[in-house]
Motif scaffolding. Structure first.
Motif, PDB file in Angstrom:
ATOM      1  N   ASN A  20      -0.573 -17.470   8.016  1.00 26.10           N
ATOM      2  CA  ASN A  20       0.470 -16.497   8.355  1.00 26.10           C
ATOM      3  C   ASN A  20       0.360 -15.256   7.470  1.00 26.10           C
ATOM      4  N   MET A  21       0.142 -15.497   6.169  1.00 28.30           N
ATOM      5  CA  MET A  21       0.007 -14.371   5.255  1.00 28.30           C
ATOM      6  C   MET A  21      -1.264 -13.582   5.538  1.00 28.30           C
ATOM      7  N   LYS A  22      -2.332 -14.298   5.829  1.00 28.65           N
ATOM      8  CA  LYS A  22      -3.603 -13.642   6.167  1.00 28.65           C
ATOM      9  C   LYS A  22      -3.431 -12.747   7.386  1.00 28.65           C
ATOM     10  N   ASN A  23      -2.708 -13.231   8.396  1.00 27.78           N
ATOM     11  CA  ASN A  23      -2.471 -12.452   9.603  1.00 27.78           C
ATOM     12  C   ASN A  23      -1.666 -11.189   9.302  1.00 27.78           C
ATOM     13  N   CYS A  24      -0.680 -11.319   8.410  1.00 23.99           N
ATOM     14  CA  CYS A  24       0.133 -10.163   8.017  1.00 23.99           C
ATOM     15  C   CYS A  24      -0.741  -9.088   7.369  1.00 23.99           C
ATOM     16  N   LEU A  25      -1.581  -9.484   6.420  1.00 27.96           N
ATOM     17  CA  LEU A  25      -2.429  -8.518   5.717  1.00 27.96           C
ATOM     18  C   LEU A  25      -3.466  -7.905   6.655  1.00 27.96           C
ATOM     19  N   ASN A  26      -4.026  -8.732   7.534  1.00 29.38           N
ATOM     20  CA  ASN A  26      -4.983  -8.191   8.513  1.00 29.38           C
ATOM     21  C   ASN A  26      -4.322  -7.165   9.426  1.00 29.38           C
ATOM     22  N   SER A  27      -3.094  -7.430   9.851  1.00 26.26           N
ATOM     23  CA  SER A  27      -2.369  -6.508  10.726  1.00 26.26           C
ATOM     24  C   SER A  27      -2.142  -5.172  10.030  1.00 26.26           C
ATOM     25  N   LEU A  28      -1.759  -5.221   8.753  1.00 28.63           N
ATOM     26  CA  LEU A  28      -1.543  -3.989   7.993  1.00 28.63           C
ATOM     27  C   LEU A  28      -2.841  -3.194   7.874  1.00 28.63           C
ATOM     28  N   LEU A  29      -3.915  -3.874   7.513  1.00 29.25           N
ATOM     29  CA  LEU A  29      -5.202  -3.193   7.336  1.00 29.25           C
ATOM     30  C   LEU A  29      -5.708  -2.615   8.651  1.00 29.25           C
ATOM     31  N   ASN A  30      -5.520  -3.360   9.727  1.00 32.05           N
ATOM     32  CA  ASN A  30      -5.974  -2.887  11.041  1.00 32.05           C
ATOM     33  C   ASN A  30      -5.202  -1.658  11.515  1.00 32.05           C
ATOM     34  N   HIS A  31      -4.014  -1.452  10.941  1.00 35.54           N
ATOM     35  CA  HIS A  31      -3.218  -0.259  11.277  1.00 35.54           C
ATOM     36  C   HIS A  31      -3.314   0.790  10.166  1.00 35.54           C
ATOM     37  N   ASP A  32      -4.343   0.643   9.327  1.00 30.06           N
ATOM     38  CA  ASP A  32      -4.654   1.637   8.298  1.00 30.06           C
ATOM     39  C   ASP A  32      -3.538   1.783   7.270  1.00 30.06           C
ATOM     40  N   ILE A  33      -2.833   0.679   7.001  1.00 26.97           N
ATOM     41  CA  ILE A  33      -1.742   0.670   6.023  1.00 26.97           C
ATOM     42  C   ILE A  33      -2.218  -0.058   4.768  1.00 26.97           C
ATOM     43  N   LEU A  34      -1.979   0.524   3.613  1.00 26.27           N
ATOM     44  CA  LEU A  34      -2.389  -0.079   2.342  1.00 26.27           C
ATOM     45  C   LEU A  34      -1.391  -1.149   1.920  1.00 26.27           C
ATOM     46  N   PRO A  35      -1.807  -2.432   1.830  1.00 26.36           N
ATOM     47  CA  PRO A  35      -0.901  -3.472   1.318  1.00 26.36           C
ATOM     48  C   PRO A  35      -0.843  -3.386  -0.212  1.00 26.36           C
ATOM     49  N   ILE A  36       0.365  -3.326  -0.744  1.00 24.30           N
ATOM     50  CA  ILE A  36       0.561  -3.393  -2.196  1.00 24.30           C
ATOM     51  C   ILE A  36       1.266  -4.710  -2.485  1.00 24.30           C
ATOM     52  N   ILE A  37       0.573  -5.610  -3.127  1.00 22.31           N
ATOM     53  CA  ILE A  37       1.016  -6.997  -3.267  1.00 22.31           C
ATOM     54  C   ILE A  37       1.440  -7.274  -4.708  1.00 22.31           C
ATOM     55  N   ASN A  38       2.498  -8.042  -4.842  1.00 19.66           N
ATOM     56  CA  ASN A  38       2.948  -8.474  -6.168  1.00 19.66           C
ATOM     57  C   ASN A  38       3.654  -9.813  -6.006  1.00 19.66           C
ATOM     58  N   GLU A  39       3.754 -10.542  -7.097  1.00 19.38           N
ATOM     59  CA  GLU A  39       4.523 -11.780  -7.058  1.00 19.38           C
ATOM     60  C   GLU A  39       6.004 -11.435  -6.966  1.00 19.38           C
ATOM     61  N   ASN A  40       6.737 -12.230  -6.202  1.00 23.18           N
ATOM     62  CA  ASN A  40       8.180 -12.034  -6.065  1.00 23.18           C
ATOM     63  C   ASN A  40       8.888 -12.706  -7.244  1.00 23.18           C
TER      64      ASN A  40
END
Length: 356
Positions: free
Chosen positions: A113-133
């Motif tokens: 599920n997380m992989k799909n989220c990050l792939n979707s962002l990248l495929n729409h040319d959006i930079l994911p900025i990730i951090n621990e919650n």
């Protein structure tokens, strides 16, 4: 497009007084913009939220450590993302905040599920900025630090390279401040020999140290992804590393043969195991040989803990050495009934086995 993961440590993003170093963040954003123009998809794992929160909110000393961290990270994450977003807008780059906990990796379903989220962002040319919650994570379920998180993300997203940016040039044979210490330029294979050199000192603002970086880098490289530990305080260090890594002062972990996506998931699943399988010398030799080998019940000596089909288990040698992780093909009850027997189905098939 080539895909890379960049992890920025707290000490790179903060000044000595604890405030955010906005000029450093601006240079990182510039580098990401330049890398995107060169055809790279970037994933950014950024520390700095707690440090940002500390500079914004003063709380009484009597408050407990967990509550203090929750307040600082909650406030600081907004501050940090606003700064990133404002600089990224100058380069017409959209960004997205992705906050995760260690539990996000606990099952293959959550992982995908997380992989799909990050792939979707990248495929729409959006930079994911990730951090621990940090606002909801508790000590027992926290990542060691963002080095561990970036290693999991790098494996999950099957990146070309992982860049760990710290406040020193890489791994040294002693204290980096000692003139007699030498920079270890390349690491290949067993990383245990390096641990004798590495200082246990941790950064001023982060949770981790160089031992963590070394362990994570070794594991990611073992799964088939090169890792670079470099000094993020140097302007345009990422561009230098991408264009001509051999000319840059840093430590490079040479990648082994690329692992399957399942094995990469397992590589990051340490801490999620439900049980331990203690195996005999013959089974250990078979698993560690050059030939592909599954774990058969005949090689199991004992089982500590309980597990169901599909759970992750830790595989331990008879001497106590931790050998790796695997996903089980059946439950503990069935496995125990097959202990010592030949001709039975593997408890852990080779395709679902990751050895350290």
């Amino acid at each position: 497009m080539k895909r890379i993961c960049i992890k920025i440590g707290s000490n790179v993003l903060t000044k000595t007084n604890g405030e955010l170093n906005t000029s450093r963040i601006k240079n990182i954003v510039y580098q990401i913009s330049a890398l995107r123009k060169l055809g790279f998809q970037c994933i950014l794992v950024s520390s700095g939220a707690v440090a940002a929160g500390k500079s914004k909110v003063k709380i009484p000393e009597k408050i407990d450590t967990v509550s203090a961290r929750q307040i600082w990270s909650s406030v600081g994450q907004v501050e940090l993302l606003n700064i990133y977003s404002s600089y990224l807008k100058e380069f017409k780059i959209d960004c997205a905040q992705v906050l995760v906990t260690k539990q996000s990796f606990r099952t293959r379903e959550h992982y995908l599920n997380m992989k799909n989220c990050l792939n979707s962002l990248l495929n729409h040319d959006i930079l994911p900025i990730i951090n621990e919650n940090d606002a909801v994570s508790v000590t027992a379920l926290m990542f060691t630090d963002n080095d561990e998180l970036s290693g999991l993300i790098a494996s999950m997203m099957n990146v070309e390279d992982l860049y760990l940016l710290s406040n020193i040039d890489g791994i040294y044979t002693g204290n980096p401040n000692d003139p007699a210490s030498k920079l270890v330029k390349t690491v290949s294979g067993d990383i245990n020999r390096l641990k004798q050199y590495i200082t246990t000192e941790k950064s001023n603002f982060g949770r981790g140290g160089m031992i963590t970086k070394c362990s994570i880098a070794g594991r990611v490289a073992k799964s088939g992804i090169p890792v670079h530990i470099a000094n993020g305080g140097i302007d345009n260090i990422l561009l230098q590393l991408v264009k001509s890594p051999e000319t840059v002062k840093h430590t490079r972990f040479i990648a082994s043969k690329k692992s399957s996506t399942v094995k990469q998931w397992l590589a990051g699943s340490d801490g999620f195991e439900k049980a331990k399988l203690i195996i005999n010398q013959g089974a250990e030799e078979a698993l560690c040989s050059k030939d592909a080998s599954s774990l058969l019940p005949v090689g199991i000596v004992s089982i500590i803990g309980d597990f169901e089909k599909g759970d992750i288990v830790k595989i331990v040698g008879n001497s106590g050495k931790i050998l790796g992780l695997g996903k089980t093909q059946y439950n503990k009850s069935k496995a125990e009934s097959f202990i010592g027997k030949t001709g039975e189905k593997p408890v852990v098939h080779y395709d679902y086995l990751f050895l350290y």
